[in-house]
Design a protein around this motif. Sequence first.
Motif, PDB file in Angstrom:
ATOM      1  N   THR A   1     -12.565   9.926  -5.605  1.00 26.69           N
ATOM      2  CA  THR A   1     -11.304  10.183  -5.847  1.00 26.69           C
ATOM      3  C   THR A   1     -11.242  11.579  -6.467  1.00 26.69           C
ATOM      4  OG1 THR A   1      -9.440   9.104  -6.756  1.00 26.69           O
ATOM      5  CG2 THR A   1     -11.444   8.862  -7.999  1.00 26.69           C
ATOM      6  N   THR A   2      -9.720  12.124  -6.590  1.00 28.69           N
ATOM      7  CA  THR A   2      -9.446  12.953  -7.453  1.00 28.69           C
ATOM      8  C   THR A   2      -8.353  12.588  -8.487  1.00 28.69           C
ATOM      9  OG1 THR A   2      -7.937  13.997  -5.953  1.00 28.69           O
ATOM     10  CG2 THR A   2     -10.050  14.885  -5.758  1.00 28.69           C
ATOM     11  N   PHE A   3      -8.619  12.856  -9.858  1.00 29.50           N
ATOM     12  CA  PHE A   3      -7.829  12.313 -10.664  1.00 29.50           C
ATOM     13  C   PHE A   3      -7.889  13.351 -12.145  1.00 29.50           C
ATOM     14  CE2 PHE A   3     -11.934  10.717 -11.314  1.00 29.50           C
ATOM     15  CZ  PHE A   3     -11.908  10.366 -12.762  1.00 29.50           C
ATOM     16  N   ASN A   4      -6.852  13.348 -12.963  1.00 30.68           N
ATOM     17  CA  ASN A   4      -6.693  14.138 -14.026  1.00 30.68           C
ATOM     18  C   ASN A   4      -6.778  13.015 -15.080  1.00 30.68           C
ATOM     19  OD1 ASN A   4      -6.173  17.063 -15.036  1.00 30.68           O
ATOM     20  ND2 ASN A   4      -4.636  15.687 -16.047  1.00 30.68           N
ATOM     21  N   VAL A   5      -7.368  13.480 -16.352  1.00 28.75           N
ATOM     22  CA  VAL A   5      -7.510  12.711 -17.619  1.00 28.75           C
ATOM     23  C   VAL A   5      -6.988  13.606 -18.744  1.00 28.75           C
ATOM     24  CG1 VAL A   5      -8.924  11.016 -19.323  1.00 28.75           C
ATOM     25  CG2 VAL A   5      -9.258  11.006 -16.682  1.00 28.75           C
TER      26      VAL A   5
ATOM     27  N   ILE B   1      -4.813  11.475  -8.453  1.00 33.51           N
ATOM     28  CA  ILE B   1      -4.272  12.390  -7.041  1.00 33.51           C
ATOM     29  C   ILE B   1      -4.465  11.704  -5.634  1.00 33.51           C
ATOM     30  CG2 ILE B   1      -4.259  14.609  -6.256  1.00 33.51           C
ATOM     31  CD1 ILE B   1      -3.635  14.262  -9.406  1.00 33.51           C
ATOM     32  N   THR B   2      -5.889  11.518  -5.483  1.00 30.46           N
ATOM     33  CA  THR B   2      -6.221  10.642  -4.366  1.00 30.46           C
ATOM     34  C   THR B   2      -7.073   9.642  -4.522  1.00 30.46           C
ATOM     35  OG1 THR B   2      -7.938  12.246  -3.698  1.00 30.46           O
ATOM     36  CG2 THR B   2      -5.958  13.047  -2.876  1.00 30.46           C
ATOM     37  N   GLY B   3      -7.259   8.536  -3.606  1.00 26.65           N
ATOM     38  CA  GLY B   3      -8.097   7.620  -3.842  1.00 26.65           C
ATOM     39  C   GLY B   3      -7.771   6.524  -4.832  1.00 26.65           C
ATOM     40  N   LYS B   4      -8.531   5.820  -5.607  1.00 18.93           N
ATOM     41  CA  LYS B   4      -8.058   4.683  -6.419  1.00 18.93           C
ATOM     42  C   LYS B   4      -9.239   4.490  -7.525  1.00 18.93           C
ATOM     43  CE  LYS B   4      -9.404   0.223  -5.111  1.00 18.93           C
ATOM     44  NZ  LYS B   4      -9.206  -0.990  -4.457  1.00 18.93           N
ATOM     45  N   VAL B   5      -8.846   4.312  -8.839  1.00 18.79           N
ATOM     46  CA  VAL B   5      -9.538   4.160  -9.917  1.00 18.79           C
ATOM     47  C   VAL B   5      -9.045   2.952 -10.421  1.00 18.79           C
ATOM     48  CG1 VAL B   5      -9.614   6.552 -10.455  1.00 18.79           C
ATOM     49  CG2 VAL B   5      -7.781   5.518 -11.422  1.00 18.79           C
TER      50      VAL B   5
ATOM     51  N   LYS C   1      -9.333  -7.697 -16.834  1.00 20.63           N
ATOM     52  CA  LYS C   1      -8.889  -7.283 -15.739  1.00 20.63           C
ATOM     53  C   LYS C   1      -8.454  -5.685 -15.501  1.00 20.63           C
ATOM     54  CE  LYS C   1      -7.979 -11.630 -13.845  1.00 20.63           C
ATOM     55  NZ  LYS C   1      -7.064 -12.367 -12.953  1.00 20.63           N
ATOM     56  N   PRO C   2      -8.872  -4.806 -14.574  1.00 28.93           N
ATOM     57  CA  PRO C   2      -8.546  -3.438 -14.810  1.00 28.93           C
ATOM     58  C   PRO C   2      -7.010  -3.279 -14.317  1.00 28.93           C
ATOM     59  CG  PRO C   2      -9.744  -3.905 -12.662  1.00 28.93           C
ATOM     60  CD  PRO C   2      -9.685  -5.297 -13.342  1.00 28.93           C
ATOM     61  N   ILE C   3      -6.689  -1.864 -14.725  1.00 26.23           N
ATOM     62  CA  ILE C   3      -5.423  -1.641 -14.110  1.00 26.23           C
ATOM     63  C   ILE C   3      -5.796  -0.787 -13.052  1.00 26.23           C
ATOM     64  CG2 ILE C   3      -3.217  -0.086 -14.455  1.00 26.23           C
ATOM     65  CD1 ILE C   3      -3.611  -0.893 -17.386  1.00 26.23           C
ATOM     66  N   ILE C   4      -5.134  -1.027 -11.692  1.00 26.50           N
ATOM     67  CA  ILE C   4      -5.679  -0.249 -10.517  1.00 26.50           C
ATOM     68  C   ILE C   4      -4.484   0.826 -10.442  1.00 26.50           C
ATOM     69  CG2 ILE C   4      -5.943  -0.454  -8.058  1.00 26.50           C
ATOM     70  CD1 ILE C   4      -8.160  -1.861 -10.018  1.00 26.50           C
ATOM     71  N   LEU C   5      -5.074   1.975 -10.318  1.00 23.34           N
ATOM     72  CA  LEU C   5      -3.924   3.176 -10.041  1.00 23.34           C
ATOM     73  C   LEU C   5      -4.121   3.511  -8.575  1.00 23.34           C
ATOM     74  CD1 LEU C   5      -4.214   5.630 -12.913  1.00 23.34           C
ATOM     75  CD2 LEU C   5      -2.587   3.754 -12.580  1.00 23.34           C
ATOM     76  N   LYS C   6      -2.926   3.833  -7.752  1.00 21.39           N
ATOM     77  CA  LYS C   6      -3.126   4.461  -6.445  1.00 21.39           C
ATOM     78  C   LYS C   6      -2.374   5.702  -6.725  1.00 21.39           C
ATOM     79  CE  LYS C   6      -2.346  -0.112  -4.650  1.00 21.39           C
ATOM     80  NZ  LYS C   6      -1.355  -1.091  -4.084  1.00 21.39           N
ATOM     81  N   PRO C   7      -2.697   6.568  -5.681  1.00 18.85           N
ATOM     82  CA  PRO C   7      -2.208   7.924  -5.752  1.00 18.85           C
ATOM     83  C   PRO C   7      -0.878   8.172  -6.188  1.00 18.85           C
ATOM     84  CG  PRO C   7      -3.515   7.713  -3.564  1.00 18.85           C
ATOM     85  CD  PRO C   7      -3.303   6.478  -4.152  1.00 18.85           C
ATOM     86  N   ASN C   8      -0.624   9.310  -7.244  1.00 20.40           N
ATOM     87  CA  ASN C   8       0.865   9.528  -7.716  1.00 20.40           C
ATOM     88  C   ASN C   8       1.276   8.528  -8.661  1.00 20.40           C
ATOM     89  OD1 ASN C   8       1.009  12.019  -6.558  1.00 20.40           O
ATOM     90  ND2 ASN C   8       1.913  10.777  -4.581  1.00 20.40           N
ATOM     91  N   GLN C   9       0.328   7.805  -9.262  1.00 25.88           N
ATOM     92  CA  GLN C   9       0.699   6.995 -10.387  1.00 25.88           C
ATOM     93  C   GLN C   9      -0.191   7.286 -11.732  1.00 25.88           C
ATOM     94  OE1 GLN C   9      -0.690   2.957  -8.806  1.00 25.88           O
ATOM     95  NE2 GLN C   9       1.339   2.549  -8.382  1.00 25.88           N
TER      96      GLN C   9
END
Length: 179
Positions: free
Chosen positions: A35-39, A53-57, A70-78
Motif C-alpha cells: 500500500t501507499t499511505f501517509n503517517v 492513498i492505495t491498498g489497505k492498512v 480489533k483493528p480499524i481498517i482503512l480503505k483508500p482516501n480514508q
Amino acid sequence: RSVDLTGEGFFNVKKNSAKLFYVNTPGMVIQVQGTTFNVKAYPDEESEEATLITGKVAIYPNNNSPEKEKPIILKPNQKAVFLKLKNDFLAVDSGPADTEAVRVKLNDVSSQSTIKTEQTISWKENTLVFDNELFSSLIKKIERWYNVTIMVNNPELNSARFTGKFDKETLEQVLNALV
C-alpha cells in the motif's frame, strides 16, 4: 519489518505476506501489506494521523499487545486520527482540520475526497497546501516547512482561515501573502 516514526512519513510498501510491515508511533501500530499511505505523528501535536492513498492498512492502538484488539481498517482516501489526550481513535471526513470528529466504530471510518488526500501528501512534492485552514494550524506547518519559530502578536488571527498553495516561495513571500 518494522519502523518507529516521529514526525511525518510517506510510505510505499510492496506486498510480502510472509513479512508484514509495521509503522509504530507513540499512539498507533499500522500493519501494512502492500500500500501507499501517509503517517503524521509529531510530538508537539495533540493527534496522530494515518491517511491511506492505495491498498489497505489495519491500525491498532499502540499498547503491549495491539493485535489482541480489533483493528480499524482503512480503505483508500480514508484517514484515522488518534487523539493523544483521550487515548482514543476518531474518524475525520473531508471537512477542515478542526472539524469535530466522530468516535470510530470498528471498520467505520469516513472517506475524504481525493483532493483532500492529495493535500495531505502535498509536502512530499515540495508543495505547501492549505484549504480553509485555521491560522494556528497553518503557522505550525510553516514553522516546520521553513524550520523557523513564528510569534503571533495578534491572537485574533488564530481563528482566521486561509486557503492557498505555495511551492517555491520564500518564507518572506509566504508571510506577505498571508497579510
